[in-house]
Design an enzyme around this catalytic site. Structure first.
Site, mmCIF file in Angstrom:
data_model
loop_
_atom_site.group_PDB
_atom_site.id
_atom_site.type_symbol
_atom_site.label_atom_id
_atom_site.label_comp_id
_atom_site.label_asym_id
_atom_site.label_seq_id
_atom_site.Cartn_x
_atom_site.Cartn_y
_atom_site.Cartn_z
ATOM 1 N N HIS A 1 0.835 -1.211 0.000
ATOM 2 C CA HIS A 1 0.000 0.000 0.000
ATOM 3 C C HIS A 1 0.871 1.262 0.000
ATOM 4 C CE1 HIS A 1 -3.175 2.851 1.047
ATOM 5 N NE2 HIS A 1 -2.423 3.269 2.043
ATOM 6 N N ASP B 1 5.321 20.323 -27.792
ATOM 7 C CA ASP B 1 5.516 19.021 -27.130
ATOM 8 C C ASP B 1 6.524 19.245 -26.014
ATOM 9 O OD1 ASP B 1 5.778 16.265 -26.425
ATOM 10 O OD2 ASP B 1 5.233 15.713 -28.476
ATOM 11 N N TRP C 1 7.289 0.507 3.655
ATOM 12 C CA TRP C 1 7.796 1.264 2.500
ATOM 13 C C TRP C 1 9.088 1.991 2.816
ATOM 14 C CZ3 TRP C 1 8.393 6.492 0.994
ATOM 15 C CH2 TRP C 1 7.912 7.462 1.882
ATOM 16 N N SER D 1 12.857 6.710 -13.982
ATOM 17 C CA SER D 1 11.717 7.269 -14.711
ATOM 18 C C SER D 1 11.456 8.709 -14.275
ATOM 19 C CB SER D 1 10.489 6.398 -14.458
ATOM 20 O OG SER D 1 9.306 7.109 -14.692
ATOM 21 N N SER D 2 11.390 8.918 -12.956
ATOM 22 C CA SER D 2 11.085 10.262 -12.456
ATOM 23 C C SER D 2 12.218 11.233 -12.759
ATOM 24 C CB SER D 2 10.861 10.240 -10.947
ATOM 25 O OG SER D 2 9.722 9.507 -10.642
ATOM 26 N N HIS E 1 11.673 13.012 2.798
ATOM 27 C CA HIS E 1 10.898 14.198 3.093
ATOM 28 C C HIS E 1 10.688 15.105 1.891
ATOM 29 C CE1 HIS E 1 8.271 16.286 5.664
ATOM 30 N NE2 HIS E 1 8.596 17.327 4.955
ATOM 31 N N GLU F 1 10.340 14.033 -0.909
ATOM 32 C CA GLU F 1 9.307 13.265 -1.625
ATOM 33 C C GLU F 1 7.900 13.717 -1.231
ATOM 34 O OE1 GLU F 1 9.684 11.213 -4.002
ATOM 35 O OE2 GLU F 1 8.268 9.539 -3.946
ATOM 36 N N TYR G 1 6.982 16.661 -0.449
ATOM 37 C CA TYR G 1 6.657 17.892 -1.168
ATOM 38 C C TYR G 1 6.615 17.669 -2.664
ATOM 39 C CZ TYR G 1 6.558 20.032 3.255
ATOM 40 O OH TYR G 1 6.178 20.323 4.517
ATOM 41 N N SER H 1 -3.993 26.135 -7.200
ATOM 42 C CA SER H 1 -3.749 27.533 -7.579
ATOM 43 C C SER H 1 -4.284 27.856 -8.968
ATOM 44 C CB SER H 1 -2.249 27.848 -7.538
ATOM 45 O OG SER H 1 -1.723 27.570 -6.272
ATOM 46 N N HIS I 1 13.195 14.902 11.061
ATOM 47 C CA HIS I 1 12.006 14.903 11.920
ATOM 48 C C HIS I 1 11.228 13.589 11.807
ATOM 49 C CE1 HIS I 1 9.405 17.142 8.677
ATOM 50 N NE2 HIS I 1 9.284 15.859 8.549
ATOM 51 N N HIS I 2 11.639 12.736 10.882
ATOM 52 C CA HIS I 2 11.073 11.377 10.850
ATOM 53 C C HIS I 2 11.813 10.467 11.821
ATOM 54 C CE1 HIS I 2 8.684 12.023 7.124
ATOM 55 N NE2 HIS I 2 9.591 12.949 6.940
ATOM 56 N N THR J 1 3.760 27.383 3.749
ATOM 57 C CA THR J 1 2.557 26.582 3.524
ATOM 58 C C THR J 1 1.326 27.360 3.977
ATOM 59 O OG1 THR J 1 3.957 24.706 4.043
ATOM 60 C CG2 THR J 1 1.626 24.268 3.803
ATOM 61 N N LYS K 1 0.358 30.011 1.457
ATOM 62 C CA LYS K 1 -0.432 29.488 0.339
ATOM 63 C C LYS K 1 -1.905 29.387 0.709
ATOM 64 C CE LYS K 1 2.802 26.684 -2.265
ATOM 65 N NZ LYS K 1 2.682 27.306 -3.586
ATOM 66 N N ARG L 1 1.544 2.111 14.833
ATOM 67 C CA ARG L 1 1.332 1.793 13.425
ATOM 68 C C ARG L 1 1.687 0.341 13.145
ATOM 69 N NH1 ARG L 1 4.884 6.039 10.011
ATOM 70 N NH2 ARG L 1 3.858 5.001 8.286
#
Lengths: 568, 294
Positions: free
Chosen positions: A87, A116, A150, A180-181, A264, A266, A268, A279, A313-314, A339, A342, A461
């Protein structure tokens, strides 16, 4: 407006009357395999990622059913850990990140007035590598899915504790989707920097394109460390190295640093394009320019910069000195400021607007409502002494679903309702869309709000079952029921797409009276997009064009007022 | 579908539907049990550090609640007040620099306040106080109360059970003979500052008993520390918080807080039981070796 010839200038209002063509130029499947058209690739991205979204959703529902009552024996600990891993990995690597690449592929060239992407064949390669990564990962269903989560923290993900090939498949998934990314990011960057329409300076770049640009830069920064980390894990597992093996002076904490230095940003990478979609959607349906364009664009860049400074912070419960924890608390606090900016700007955009209550705006407003809570719980988690109580509990699960489901998936749904007419030439059913919104919104809050309370009550968890009498049972049951309501909302949207893909009302080129250049071309746009690329004079070129048409033809184009969106 | 039909539909369907679903959520929250469940704040009450985290959390909660209600109310008001039906023409406002600087600074100020509060509270969370009960032993390793008197217990995480070794000597060798040890259930004296020295022997685990303070990862290759000073007598529950394998869900911990005299008795008894079991094993091994079965 200045276009190349006077004839082209006269042609502008006539473009709006061009009839819709079938979304596929041809039915031959081979055309999809060999295509380098950014729109076809974008659609392949979207379809593929939604298939993975469906798989990830089914995995989530299976976990929720298992947790709906204490001591449930539906799933074993092994099966549950596999589902946890599938998941999380699916949603991050195979849905949220690539779905943004899907929207980016389809709309960045259209929004900047390009014919293109900069490197069309590289673009096709990005897509096929993503699909390959997904396939490599999902064939583990037929032998042994990975079960280390994960994050795949070693030593649990080392060969002694995860001997199956599933863990190796996970490593290959990271490599393949990572390449790919990375290729996609380079392509986005090159496209946006070099291929903007004449007059489209940085201050006139659509905010979604700003978001994709920053998304691309963040991917380029964040992916190499995780590619290195999983390679090190691979050599640990099979080639006798001991990077993360504490019995040979390796360090499991090294993995945590490398992984979260990617992990982290990731987060964002997932939400910034979502912010970009919001927006775009809010000004269009508020009939008002975005409030503080510069602040919204700049906050995107500031968030991206700070995103590279908050990874630990993780790891507040890991062996790290207090002074370092203090640093990461402060940097995580700081990210709350842009944040917040926004969110304030979006609400101010709606303030004194003339809100056209479409499904896309429902989802956009729902995103703000949800993301505010996700941001606020993020502040709790940033305070490291408080995090010692909350880390690794359901409070965190609630927090990141509020931010990622709220901050990325609600915008994806808003984007789907907003751009579907452009991609297919047909409108989605608004009534069905709004019902789907209410199911999704209520189901989401029911599923995840109670999970804050579960975490505060001490539920950690990734446990596959729990004992009765701990005060967790009722919350878990509520959460499970909510998950099914949420799923019903998503399924309604999928049905909406399936029905209206061929049978929906014709949209015409600009059903919403949009602001950006994708609404200039027919729906769906022809190959190579633009016959004539208009000169851009503001951040809302379509509004300028409509005004110009009104002035030169006397036909009202219905912009800036309280009109209903009209059919072509 | 016609544009006006969509509005009528929203009125006909949207509001009752959303009301029904929202009441669903509210009713279920009200019906949720509150006996051992916490709705808005973390568990506390077992130890001063847990209480201090609880009070820090509560301060943040109050500030957060104001921000949350303010933002959501503005959002809902805007969605209600500025619909196209009520406002025919949108005001073409591009921004307001003063306002924008204002809320940027405002947000930053809230965070400055939170930072100050956190660092004011921090010492009481990480530094243990002196024991209120008569001390049992003293040593010079960290963390330490001002008078240095504390009880050290080594916590070893392994798949899927916690092992506790009592006494400061455990830090040199947790398997040293004569050191009393127990599994899953930890015995501690009330009112004594207990320092935990936490290690793992296989994968990463995380020590967490919510009422006795925050969690600390047990990472193989590292030693981590935490402390608590339990009020008691009482029994506190916790469990491993870091995914450690298939039976992660069953890696639970209990802390049995008793009076210092009971504790000393319990420890003596543990020592005796272990010695008895060891001698039985030795006898059995000798017998099996003699009969050729080992």
């Amino acid at each position: 407006m200045s276009v190349t010839t006077a004839q082209a200038a006269r042609a502008v209002p006539q473009i709006t009357t061009r009839e819709v063509t079938a979304p596929r130029q041809t039915k031959r499947w081979i055309d999809w395999i060999v295509t380098t058209d950014h729109k076809k690739i974008g659609i392949m991205y979207l379809v593929t990622t939604f298939v993975f979204f469906f798989l990830g959703g089914v995995e989530a529902l299976m976990m929720r059913v298992q947790l709906s009552e204490p001591n449930n024996t539906l799933l074993s600990g092994e099966r549950f850990n596999q589902l946890v891993t599938l998941h999380g990995t699916t949603m991050v690597f195979l849905f949220v990140v690539p779905v943004m690449a899907g929207f980016g592929n389809y709309f960045v060239p259209l929004m900047i007035g390009a014919r293109d992407m900069a490197f069309p064949r590289l673009n096709a390669l990005s897509y096929w590598l993503l699909l390959l990564g997904g396939v490599v990962f999902y064939v583990t269903l037929f032998y042994h899915p990975p079960e280390a989560g994960w994050w795949s923290y070693p030593p649990l993900s080392e060969i002694q504790y995860s001997p199956s090939g599933g863990q190796d498949a996970w490593i290959f998934l990271i490599h393949l989707t990572g390449i790919s990314s990375l290729l996609g990011a380079i392509n986005f960057y090159a496209t946006i920097v070099n291929m903007r329409a004449p007059g489209m300076s940085w201050g006139r770049l659509p905010l979604f394109v700003w978001a994709i640009l920053v998304y691309a830069v963040l991917l380029i920064i964040a992916l190499p460390p995780v590619a290195a980390a999983v390679t090190m894990l691979l050599t640990d597992r099979h080639f006798g190295t001991h990077w993360f093996d504490p019995t040979a002076h390796g360090s499991p904490v090294l993995w945590q640093h490398l992984f979260w230095f990617f992990g982290h940003p990731e987060v964002y990478i997932m939400v910034l394009p979502g912010f970009g979609i919001i927006s775009e959607v809010i000004p269009v349906f508020s009939r008002k320019p975005i409030f503080g364009y510069k602040a919204v664009a700049a906050s995107t860049a500031v968030i991206a910069f700070l995103a590279t400074l908050v990874w630990a912070h993780h790891m507040f419960a890991s062996p790290i000195p207090i002074v370092v924890l203090g640093f990461f608390m402060l940097s995580s606090f700081l990210i709350g400021v842009p944040t917040g900016v926004k969110i304030f700007n979006w609400i101010s955009t709606m303030w004194r607007g003339s809100l056209v209550m479409t499904t896309a705006l429902y989802y956009a407003a729902g995103m703000i409502a949800i993301f505010v809570l996700g941001g606020i719980t993020g502040i709790f988690l940033a305070v490291f002494p408080v995090d010692w109580q909350l880390n690794d509990t359901y409070f965190v699960v609630a927090h990141f679903h509020y931010t990622i489901f709220g901050g990325a998936i609600f915008p994806v749904l808003a984007g789907l309702y907003y751009w579907f007419p452009k991609m297919t030439g047909r409108l989605l059913n608004e009534r069905m869309g709004k019902i789907s919104f209410w199911f999704t919104f209520i189901g989401f809050n029911m599923t995840f709000f109670v999970q804050h309370a579960l975490g505060l009550s001490g539920m950690v968890r990734r446990i596959y079952t729990y004992q009765p009498g701990l005060g967790w049972s009722t919350y878990n049951l509520i959460s499970t029921i909510g998950a099914f309501i949420l799923a019903a909302g998503i399924v309604l949207t999928v049905i909406n797409v399936a029905i209206n893909y061929k049978r929906g009302a014709l949209a015409g080129p600009d059903p919403w009276k949009g602001n950006t250049l994708e609404w200039f071309v027919p729906s769906p746009p022809p190959v190579n997009n633009f016959d004539v690329i208009p000169r851009v004079r503001s951040v809302e070129p379509m509004r300028d064009i409509r005004r110009q048409v009104e002035r030169s033809t006397g036909v009202t184009q219905k912009s800036g007022g309280g009109e209903r969106f009209a059919r072509a | 579908m016609r544009p006006h039909a969509s509005d009528a539909t929203r009125r006909r369907l949207g509001i009752p539907l959303s009301a029904a679903l929202a009441s669903c959520v509210l009713v279920s929250l009200v019906l949720a049990p509150s006996a051992s469940a916490n709705l808005l704040t973390p568990k506390a009450g077992g130890s001063p550090n847990a209480d201090q985290i609880h009070s820090l959390y509560t301060i943040i909660l109050y500030i957060a609640a104001v921000v949350f209600v303010g933002v959501e109310a503005t959002l809902i008001y805007s969605l209600y007040r500025f619909r196209a039906k009520k406002v025919r023409v949108a005001a073409q406002i591009h921004g307001n620099t003063r306002l924008e600087i204002g809320w940027t600074v405002g947000a930053a100020l809230i965070l400055v306040i939170l930072t100050v509060v956190t660092f004011v509270k921090l010492p009481s969370i990480i530094n243990p106080p002196n024991s209120t009960a008569p001390f049992l032993e003293s040593a010079l390793t960290q963390p330490s109360p001002p008078n240095g008197k504390r009880l050290t217990i080594c916590v070893q995480g392994r798949q899927f059970i916690w092992r506790y070794v009592y006494g400061a000597a455990c830090e040199n060798n947790p398997y040293a003979p004569k050191l009393p040890y127990s599994f899953q259930e930890m015995y501690v004296p009330a009112g004594v500052t207990v320092v935990l020295s936490i290690t793992a022997v296989d994968v990463i685990h995380s020590w967490w008993v919510p009422s006795l303070g925050g969690k600390v990862d047990a990472v193989p290759g590292y030693t981590t520390y935490t402390w608590f000073q339990a009020r008691g007598p009482a029994l506190y529950h916790g469990q491993c918080a870091q995914l450690c394998g298939r039976q992660h869900a069953f890696m639970t911990a209990q802390v049995d807080v008793m009076s210092p005299s009971d504790y000393q008795q319990k420890l003596a008894q543990l020592g005796q039981d272990i010695q008895k079991a060891n001698s039985q094993v030795t006898t059995l091994r000798a017998y099996l070796t003699k009969t050729g079965n080992l």
